[in-house]
Motif scaffolding. Sequence first.
Motif, PDB file in Angstrom:
ATOM      1  N   PRO A 243      -4.733  13.377  38.307  1.00  0.00           N
ATOM      2  CA  PRO A 243      -4.096  14.369  37.430  1.00  0.00           C
ATOM      3  C   PRO A 243      -3.765  13.774  36.087  1.00  0.00           C
ATOM      4  N   LYS A 244      -3.970  14.567  35.033  1.00  0.00           N
ATOM      5  CA  LYS A 244      -3.704  14.110  33.680  1.00  0.00           C
ATOM      6  C   LYS A 244      -2.224  14.199  33.380  1.00  0.00           C
ATOM      7  N   THR A 245      -1.743  13.183  32.702  1.00  0.00           N
ATOM      8  CA  THR A 245      -0.334  13.169  32.346  1.00  0.00           C
ATOM      9  C   THR A 245      -0.084  14.017  31.115  1.00  0.00           C
ATOM     10  N   SER A 246       1.041  14.635  31.087  1.00  0.00           N
ATOM     11  CA  SER A 246       1.402  15.478  29.944  1.00  0.00           C
ATOM     12  C   SER A 246       2.245  14.728  28.930  1.00  0.00           C
ATOM     13  N   ASP A 247       2.542  13.480  29.231  1.00  0.00           N
ATOM     14  CA  ASP A 247       3.357  12.693  28.325  1.00  0.00           C
ATOM     15  C   ASP A 247       2.478  12.163  27.200  1.00  0.00           C
ATOM     16  N   LYS A 248       2.680  12.669  25.975  1.00  0.00           N
ATOM     17  CA  LYS A 248       1.851  12.243  24.847  1.00  0.00           C
ATOM     18  C   LYS A 248       2.109  10.786  24.502  1.00  0.00           C
ATOM     19  N   LYS A 249       3.368  10.356  24.614  1.00  0.00           N
ATOM     20  CA  LYS A 249       3.675   8.966  24.308  1.00  0.00           C
ATOM     21  C   LYS A 249       2.979   8.024  25.282  1.00  0.00           C
ATOM     22  N   GLY A 250       2.999   8.393  26.562  1.00  0.00           N
ATOM     23  CA  GLY A 250       2.313   7.559  27.538  1.00  0.00           C
ATOM     24  C   GLY A 250       0.825   7.514  27.315  1.00  0.00           C
ATOM     25  N   CYS A 251       0.247   8.644  26.888  1.00  0.00           N
ATOM     26  CA  CYS A 251      -1.191   8.677  26.607  1.00  0.00           C
ATOM     27  C   CYS A 251      -1.526   7.787  25.419  1.00  0.00           C
ATOM     28  N   MET A 252      -0.737   7.880  24.349  1.00  0.00           N
ATOM     29  CA  MET A 252      -0.983   7.049  23.182  1.00  0.00           C
ATOM     30  C   MET A 252      -0.798   5.574  23.502  1.00  0.00           C
ATOM     31  N   LEU A 253       0.224   5.277  24.339  1.00  0.00           N
ATOM     32  CA  LEU A 253       0.460   3.891  24.722  1.00  0.00           C
ATOM     33  C   LEU A 253      -0.713   3.351  25.525  1.00  0.00           C
ATOM     34  N   GLY A 254      -1.267   4.191  26.406  1.00  0.00           N
ATOM     35  CA  GLY A 254      -2.426   3.753  27.176  1.00  0.00           C
ATOM     36  C   GLY A 254      -3.643   3.498  26.315  1.00  0.00           C
ATOM     37  N   ILE A 255      -3.853   4.354  25.302  1.00  0.00           N
ATOM     38  CA  ILE A 255      -4.978   4.166  24.396  1.00  0.00           C
ATOM     39  C   ILE A 255      -4.821   2.873  23.610  1.00  0.00           C
ATOM     40  N   CYS A 256      -3.591   2.630  23.119  1.00  0.00           N
ATOM     41  CA  CYS A 256      -3.351   1.398  22.355  1.00  0.00           C
ATOM     42  C   CYS A 256      -3.538   0.161  23.219  1.00  0.00           C
ATOM     43  N   GLN A 257      -3.060   0.224  24.472  1.00  0.00           N
ATOM     44  CA  GLN A 257      -3.234  -0.918  25.365  1.00  0.00           C
ATOM     45  C   GLN A 257      -4.701  -1.160  25.687  1.00  0.00           C
ATOM     46  N   SER A 258      -5.441  -0.058  25.882  1.00  0.00           N
ATOM     47  CA  SER A 258      -6.874  -0.195  26.148  1.00  0.00           C
ATOM     48  C   SER A 258      -7.611  -0.797  24.955  1.00  0.00           C
ATOM     49  N   LEU A 259      -7.235  -0.341  23.747  1.00  0.00           N
ATOM     50  CA  LEU A 259      -7.872  -0.880  22.555  1.00  0.00           C
ATOM     51  C   LEU A 259      -7.544  -2.354  22.375  1.00  0.00           C
ATOM     52  N   ALA A 260      -6.267  -2.712  22.616  1.00  0.00           N
ATOM     53  CA  ALA A 260      -5.877  -4.115  22.484  1.00  0.00           C
ATOM     54  C   ALA A 260      -6.594  -4.989  23.507  1.00  0.00           C
ATOM     55  N   SER A 261      -6.741  -4.468  24.733  1.00  0.00           N
ATOM     56  CA  SER A 261      -7.454  -5.228  25.760  1.00  0.00           C
ATOM     57  C   SER A 261      -8.927  -5.410  25.396  1.00  0.00           C
ATOM     58  N   SER A 262      -9.534  -4.354  24.837  1.00  0.00           N
ATOM     59  CA  SER A 262     -10.935  -4.458  24.439  1.00  0.00           C
ATOM     60  C   SER A 262     -11.115  -5.457  23.301  1.00  0.00           C
ATOM     61  N   LEU A 263     -10.171  -5.446  22.351  1.00  0.00           N
ATOM     62  CA  LEU A 263     -10.257  -6.386  21.237  1.00  0.00           C
ATOM     63  C   LEU A 263     -10.115  -7.824  21.711  1.00  0.00           C
ATOM     64  N   ARG A 264      -9.181  -8.048  22.657  1.00  0.00           N
ATOM     65  CA  ARG A 264      -9.033  -9.402  23.195  1.00  0.00           C
ATOM     66  C   ARG A 264     -10.303  -9.850  23.894  1.00  0.00           C
ATOM     67  N   GLN A 265     -10.948  -8.930  24.599  1.00  0.00           N
ATOM     68  CA  GLN A 265     -12.186  -9.277  25.286  1.00  0.00           C
ATOM     69  C   GLN A 265     -13.318  -9.556  24.299  1.00  0.00           C
TER      70      GLN A 265
END
Length: 506
Positions: A243-265
């Motif tokens: 199920p998709k979360t309705s929390d916009k802050k959590g979604c943005m935080l997940g995107i930022c974490q994913s981007l940071a993880s990809s950059l580190r890789q």
Amino acid sequence: MAPQQPSSMEEQSGELCEPESEELEKQGPGPPSNANAPDSYDAPDGGWGWVVLLATIIVLALTLAFPSCIIIFYLDLQKEFEATNSQTSWVPSIMTAVLHAGGPLCSVLVDRFGCRATVMFGGVLSGFGMAVSSFSHSIVDLYITAGVITGLGFCFSFQPAVTILGHYFVRRRPFANAMSSTGTALGLSTLPFLCDFLKIELGWRGSFLVLGAVLLNCCVCGAVMRPIRPRKPRKTNEINNSPKTSDKKGCMLGICQSLASSLRQQMAFDLFCSNTRFRVFSLGITWMMLGFVVPLIYLVPYASADDMDPSRAALLLSILGFVNIFVRPPVGVLFSLPWFKGRHIYVFSAALLINGLSNSICCISASFPVLLVYVLTYGLSMSVVGSLMFTVLMDTVEMSRFPSALGLLSIMESVTLLIGPPLAGFLVDRTQLYTYVFMACTIIVVLSALFLMFTFYWLDSRDAAKKDSPAKPAINISTDCQYSSVPIDGDKTNKPSSETENTTCV
């Protein structure tokens, strides 16, 4: 075990850098047709690879050579915006720095959308940046449009093209890299004539608008860069059904974490810390870039300051490009020979040393004959350096880590590429002499060449000494031995003097 041979040409060309969703669309509903098929196939070393090689040559001609050819408009921009040498030199400096600094972001886009789509997007972005720069009202506007936007588009077109070429060629990789590097020479030999013609006919604003349309050809080149091997299948589909979360802050935080993880890789910091050869090569190339491209930027202003005709000054850049065109292919064939395997770094360092020393020729005079000798010497050494740079990097790291290694190396280069031309412009503004710029470039490039040469020689000598050192004899333990274990804490009477296990031979 040899990989399974595909049954058709479409399977052989397969998917290399395309996103997983595209692969699933091709498979259609239901399970994969061949779940046990290998994830990759042998590089064709030919076939459609020659088309990809031609497309890569054109992309490099429109990207890597462009910042040097934009110098044709150097004096026009300086007069238009009443800028100093240091301020005007920021335009090609920012363009070149962003071209290299965008490597990690480019790697993320390649992983997500594929090499083909990334190259095409880069062509659109670079063309848009140059077209918008024709409407600039200040030098700062050029920093943003021609510098940042166009440079980022160059990065998105250049790096995926080089990456996919490395997958198409393995046995002929030195030759393919040498041939692709002629794209830079092709741009240096043709773009100065085009820029000079457009400047005379349309002025610098109309020229930038037309050049923006020319850069859209990167989209055509990206369209023919067909992938070569399939992506790994998705592990599970359960994530998509969550199920998709309705929390916009959590979604943005997940995107930022994913981007940071990809950059580190993609930045390959682990490779920089663990691989000594890659670390040495990266530091040497970063220092080299501080003075490697500066002579190309100040060659035309230096000749024009000595009252040389602008057309003859542009001809010097074209001669430099023609030298690279005719020298790089035979250099690629020569260094593909088995004898040069493992010796590429030494040829690269020797050519870099000659390249640095050639800058001192400009200190003699700014006349056309002297600068012609300089261009010929610089072009010969530049041909070898450009032909072997990616080959040495591929020899230093595994091919699977090449995109991330190239991303980290590019962002390290961008620092010195950004500050090199403005520092040279500041030197010219203070001394009113261009000869100090070429002397400084000589010192910088020569030091980087000596650093690479002697450091890799020391590393090779150390590795050879380890191989030649006799192995330590193994300790043979007799089979007829009795072993007594260390007593436990509850045993107070029998306490050995050592906590190690005792071995008693009978």
